[in-house]
Design a protein around this motif. Structure first.
Motif, PDB file in Angstrom:
ATOM      1  N   THR A  63      37.392  10.648  -9.212  1.00 24.73           N
ATOM      2  CA  THR A  63      35.949  10.461  -9.096  1.00 24.73           C
ATOM      3  C   THR A  63      35.706   9.435  -8.005  1.00 24.73           C
ATOM      4  N   SER A  64      34.480   9.040  -7.822  1.00 25.06           N
ATOM      5  CA  SER A  64      34.210   7.949  -6.898  1.00 25.06           C
ATOM      6  C   SER A  64      33.430   6.887  -7.662  1.00 25.06           C
ATOM      7  N   PRO A  65      33.982   5.711  -7.905  1.00 22.25           N
ATOM      8  CA  PRO A  65      35.323   5.302  -7.513  1.00 22.25           C
ATOM      9  C   PRO A  65      36.391   6.033  -8.323  1.00 22.25           C
ATOM     10  N   GLU A  66      37.603   6.021  -7.752  1.00 27.79           N
ATOM     11  CA  GLU A  66      38.722   6.638  -8.459  1.00 27.79           C
ATOM     12  C   GLU A  66      39.187   5.740  -9.610  1.00 27.79           C
ATOM     13  N   ILE A  67      39.803   6.388 -10.600  1.00 29.01           N
ATOM     14  CA  ILE A  67      40.393   5.647 -11.723  1.00 29.01           C
ATOM     15  C   ILE A  67      41.881   5.981 -11.716  1.00 29.01           C
ATOM     16  N   ALA A  68      42.733   4.974 -11.768  1.00 34.18           N
ATOM     17  CA  ALA A  68      44.177   5.243 -11.763  1.00 34.18           C
ATOM     18  C   ALA A  68      44.871   4.241 -12.657  1.00 34.18           C
ATOM     19  N   TRP A  69      45.916   4.702 -13.325  1.00 32.62           N
ATOM     20  CA  TRP A  69      46.643   3.764 -14.174  1.00 32.62           C
ATOM     21  C   TRP A  69      48.084   4.214 -14.387  1.00 32.62           C
ATOM     22  N   VAL A  70      48.890   3.238 -14.805  1.00 32.79           N
ATOM     23  CA  VAL A  70      50.281   3.524 -15.185  1.00 32.79           C
ATOM     24  C   VAL A  70      50.643   2.547 -16.296  1.00 32.79           C
ATOM     25  N   GLY A  71      51.420   3.014 -17.250  1.00 30.89           N
ATOM     26  CA  GLY A  71      51.875   2.140 -18.338  1.00 30.89           C
ATOM     27  C   GLY A  71      50.855   2.006 -19.450  1.00 30.89           C
ATOM     28  N   LYS A  72      50.974   0.901 -20.186  1.00 33.27           N
ATOM     29  CA  LYS A  72      50.175   0.713 -21.403  1.00 33.27           C
ATOM     30  C   LYS A  72      48.768   0.193 -21.102  1.00 33.27           C
ATOM     31  N   THR A  73      47.830   0.594 -21.970  1.00 33.04           N
ATOM     32  CA  THR A  73      46.478   0.033 -21.902  1.00 33.04           C
ATOM     33  C   THR A  73      46.444  -1.216 -22.785  1.00 33.04           C
ATOM     34  N   GLU A  74      45.381  -2.013 -22.621  1.00 34.09           N
ATOM     35  CA  GLU A  74      45.269  -3.225 -23.443  1.00 34.09           C
ATOM     36  C   GLU A  74      45.165  -2.849 -24.922  1.00 34.09           C
ATOM     37  N   GLN A  75      44.407  -1.772 -25.218  1.00 31.67           N
ATOM     38  CA  GLN A  75      44.261  -1.401 -26.640  1.00 31.67           C
ATOM     39  C   GLN A  75      45.586  -0.934 -27.238  1.00 31.67           C
ATOM     40  N   GLN A  76      46.437  -0.292 -26.412  1.00 32.93           N
ATOM     41  CA  GLN A  76      47.757   0.127 -26.931  1.00 32.93           C
ATOM     42  C   GLN A  76      48.625  -1.103 -27.233  1.00 32.93           C
ATOM     43  N   LEU A  77      48.604  -2.090 -26.323  1.00 33.55           N
ATOM     44  CA  LEU A  77      49.425  -3.288 -26.534  1.00 33.55           C
ATOM     45  C   LEU A  77      48.985  -4.013 -27.789  1.00 33.55           C
ATOM     46  N   LYS A  78      47.658  -4.072 -28.001  1.00 30.18           N
ATOM     47  CA  LYS A  78      47.140  -4.718 -29.222  1.00 30.18           C
ATOM     48  C   LYS A  78      47.639  -3.965 -30.443  1.00 30.18           C
ATOM     49  N   HIS A  86      45.920  -1.018 -14.186  1.00 27.62           N
ATOM     50  CA  HIS A  86      44.744  -0.150 -14.324  1.00 27.62           C
ATOM     51  C   HIS A  86      43.772  -0.462 -13.199  1.00 27.62           C
ATOM     52  N   ILE A  87      43.333   0.577 -12.536  1.00 29.06           N
ATOM     53  CA  ILE A  87      42.456   0.360 -11.373  1.00 29.06           C
ATOM     54  C   ILE A  87      41.255   1.282 -11.471  1.00 29.06           C
ATOM     55  N   VAL A  88      40.069   0.736 -11.256  1.00 30.80           N
ATOM     56  CA  VAL A  88      38.920   1.582 -10.963  1.00 30.80           C
ATOM     57  C   VAL A  88      38.365   1.022  -9.659  1.00 30.80           C
ATOM     58  N   GLY A  89      38.296   1.874  -8.642  1.00 30.60           N
ATOM     59  CA  GLY A  89      37.849   1.372  -7.354  1.00 30.60           C
ATOM     60  C   GLY A  89      38.288   2.267  -6.224  1.00 30.60           C
ATOM     61  N   PRO A  90      37.952   1.852  -4.981  1.00 28.80           N
ATOM     62  CA  PRO A  90      38.269   2.690  -3.820  1.00 28.80           C
ATOM     63  C   PRO A  90      39.781   2.902  -3.667  1.00 28.80           C
ATOM     64  N   MET A  91      40.185   4.135  -3.384  1.00 32.79           N
ATOM     65  CA  MET A  91      41.589   4.496  -3.112  1.00 32.79           C
ATOM     66  C   MET A  91      42.551   4.091  -4.234  1.00 32.79           C
ATOM     67  N   ALA A  92      42.049   4.088  -5.461  1.00 31.69           N
ATOM     68  CA  ALA A  92      42.910   3.731  -6.605  1.00 31.69           C
ATOM     69  C   ALA A  92      44.132   4.645  -6.662  1.00 31.69           C
ATOM     70  N   SER A  93      43.946   5.923  -6.234  1.00 31.19           N
ATOM     71  CA  SER A  93      45.052   6.889  -6.273  1.00 31.19           C
ATOM     72  C   SER A  93      46.218   6.441  -5.403  1.00 31.19           C
ATOM     73  N   GLU A  94      45.927   5.790  -4.303  1.00 32.62           N
ATOM     74  CA  GLU A  94      46.992   5.307  -3.411  1.00 32.62           C
ATOM     75  C   GLU A  94      47.518   3.952  -3.888  1.00 32.62           C
ATOM     76  N   LEU A  95      46.601   3.099  -4.340  1.00 28.79           N
ATOM     77  CA  LEU A  95      47.014   1.746  -4.747  1.00 28.79           C
ATOM     78  C   LEU A  95      47.972   1.768  -5.943  1.00 28.79           C
ATOM     79  N   ILE A  96      47.820   2.766  -6.814  1.00 30.73           N
ATOM     80  CA  ILE A  96      48.609   2.762  -8.045  1.00 30.73           C
ATOM     81  C   ILE A  96      50.111   2.910  -7.764  1.00 30.73           C
ATOM     82  N   SER A  97      50.458   3.497  -6.603  1.00 32.43           N
ATOM     83  CA  SER A  97      51.885   3.703  -6.284  1.00 32.43           C
ATOM     84  C   SER A  97      52.668   2.402  -6.293  1.00 32.43           C
TER      85      SER A  97
END
Ligand code: FAD
Ligand code: NAI
Length: 477
Positions: A364-379, A423-434
């Motif tokens: 989407t714009s902004p993009e959403i990208a993530w890897v690994g655990k979320t905060e709610q999962q860690l809790k 976890h990223i929401v923002g411009p070019m999140a798809s590239e930043l997540i690498s």
């Protein structure tokens, strides 16, 4: 009688799981064939599967085109670029998308030739087999039987229908129809606020539709880190994407030129909405149609996926399965990794897929990208963690771009500082997540990223700053 063609490895399905498995098997020296039944508009072969034909590639082409259109309409003025007489040629936009798809289909056929993979255009189905080999019928323009020692099933997935509302691809659309609407609908309904709903909803909203998304769950993007999902929800609402959560869909009635959806909203009130088109994006189901799995005793699990172990082995000797047709996230890069790992295992090597470091991206714009655990999962797991966030508002490159929405968020182990999730929401999140994926694959700490020199000005500095923020020492915020 003519002998059937014999192969070491036959791959059934030419999507990202199948075609990559075939190429890797050929690289490893196996005499390899790949069977795929997808047809282009001229009934010719169109390998690449859902991803290339009606998924990743065409959706990203339309996301790009519609974003250009929106920028030309709203964002250019701020840069001092005046656009007069802005118009939309939807036919050209769709033709460009089709051309991007075609280039990818042709690219895969070229790669098959280059790697000496024999390609069959048609449907593959099991005839018979045992530990010594398998016979596969290929039903295409002609019918033939081929045999192989190893089979890799990569038959993918299909869109799930809502009961009583079959896809007609005119008014009630799956992903395929959603990518080929030939006039911008004034009112577009979307059922399911998942990845497809948000991406396709964004495309048509940018092109001028009033988009209403109806979601059964009470939370928005429940699998995404809560803080990121909240930020994304705020931004999408500001853009005009209307998302109703906690709805219960009732009757769906297709008229001559519109669709009526009856539903109960989160407050329990009965509602009725009329749309020019309705996209149903409520998840996908594994595809084993026409494979004759039952004929050879290939086991499925209770949800219809081909049952596999951690190594993608099925219950049958030398039969493997990868991608959307087996458990795990339905992502092209997951399918590819499994395809490579299986080809390597057939060669006696130790192919491996790390499920903990598979990145997710919503374009989407902004993009959403993530890897690994979320905060709610860690809790929920009772893991002691530290969190650090950095907003793009404080990043020089984002300001220069004119896109300062969102943030980067790091989650690290409280004791060891190992990165547990990014976890990223923002411009070019798809590239930043690498960068985060690489760091997690090497089991890096937040401190490792914080001490690495990042180019200035770049969006990746937000990643470094979020890593610094884990220890409350970001420099620019
Ligand atoms: P598929 O790509 O579904 O390929 C299976 C192939 O096998 C098809 O060509 C099918 O025709 C063929 N086949 C099936 N049965 C037979 C048979 N018996 N004989 C011969 N051929 C057969 N994922 C991402 O990672 N990034 C994205 O941006 C992304 N965007 C998407 C957007 C949309 C709209 C959709 C619907 C999906 C998207 N996905 C995305 C998911 C991605 O498309 C899938 O995860 C991926 O295609 C799975 O690959 P696969 O090889 O397992 O199956
Ligand atoms: P999804 O699983 O992402 O989302 C489906 C949504 O529909 C969920 O939020 C679910 O709660 C909701 N839902 C289910 N039943 C419902 C009902 N009866 N009424 C209302 N809402 C209902 O599935 P989607 O969007 O169809 O996409 C399928 C898959 O394709 C994704 O899970 C993903 O794996 C893949 N994909 C990946 C993309 C990417 O990587 N960028 C892009 C598009 C698809």
């Amino acid at each position: 009688m003519e002998m059937s063609k014999q192969f070491d490895v036959v791959v059934i399905g030419g999507g990202p799981g199948g075609y990559i498995a075939a190429i890797r098997a050929a690289q490893l020296g196996f005499n390899t064939a790949c069977i795929d039944e997808w047809k282009n508009a001229k009934n010719g072969p169109a390998p690449g599967g859902t991803c290339t034909n009606v998924g990743c590639i065409p959706s990203k082409a339309l996301l790009q085109s519609s974003e250009h259109y929106e920028h030309a309409g709203h964002a250019f003025a701020e840069h001092g670029i005046e656009v007069k007489g802005l118009g939309l040629n939807l036919g050209q936009m769709l033709a460009r998308k089709d051309n991007v798809v075609k280039q990818n289909n042709e690219g895969i056929l070229y790669l098959f030739k280059k790697n000496k993979v024999t390609f069959f255009h048609g449907r593959g189905s099991f005839v018979e087999g045992d530990a010594n080999g398998y016979e596969i019928k290929v039903a295409g323009a002609t019918e033939e039987t081929i045999s192989a020692k190893h089979i890799i099933v990569a038959t993918g997935s299909n869109a799930r229908e809502l009961p009583g509302a079959p896809f007609d691809e005119k008014l009630i659309l799956s992903n395929a129809g959603a990518l080929a609407i030939d006039a911008v609908p004034a009112k577009l309904g979307v059922i399911g606020a998942g990845v497809i709903g948000l991406e396709m909803g964004s495309v048509w909203r940018r092109l001028g539709s009033e988009v209403s998304v109806l979601e059964a769950l009470p939370t928005f993007l429940g699998a995404v880190d809560e803080q990121i999902a909240k930020e994304a929800s705020k931004l999408f609402t500001k853009q005009g994407l209307k998302v109703s959560l906690g709805v219960k869909i009732g009757a769906i009635t297709a008229g001559k030129s519109d669709v009526t959806v009856e539903y109960v909203d989160a407050a329990g009130a009965a509602q009725k909405a009329v749309f020019d088109k309705l996209i149903v994006s409520i998840g996908r189901i594994p595809n084993t149609i026409g494979l004759n799995a039952e004929g050879v005793g290939l086991q499925l699990d209770e949800r219809g996926f081909i049952a596999v172990d951690g190594d993608c082995k099925t219950n049958l000797p030398n039969v493997w399965a990868v991608g959307d047709v087996v458990r795990g996230p339905m992502l092209a890069h997951k399918a590819e990794e499994e395809g490579v790992a299986v080809a390597e295992r057939i060669a006696g090597q130790h192919g491996h897929v790390n499920f903990n470091t598979i990145p997710w991206v919503i374009y989407t714009s902004p993009e959403i990208a993530w890897v690994g655990k979320t905060e709610q999962q860690l809790k929920a797991d009772g893991v002691a963690y530290k969190a650090g966030t950095f907003p793009f508002l404080a990043n020089g490159r984002a300001r220069a771009l004119g896109d300062t929405s969102g943030m980067v968020k790091f989650l690290a182990d409280a004791k060891t500082d190992e990165i547990l999730g990014v976890h990223i929401v923002g411009p070019m999140a798809s590239e930043l997540i690498s960068e985060a994926v690489v760091a997690m694959e090497f089991r890096a700490s937040a401190e490792d990223i914080a001490r690495i020199c990042h180019a200035h000005p770049s969006l990746s500095e937000a990643t470094k700053e979020a890593a610094l923020a884990v220890d409350k020492r970001s420099l620019n915020f």
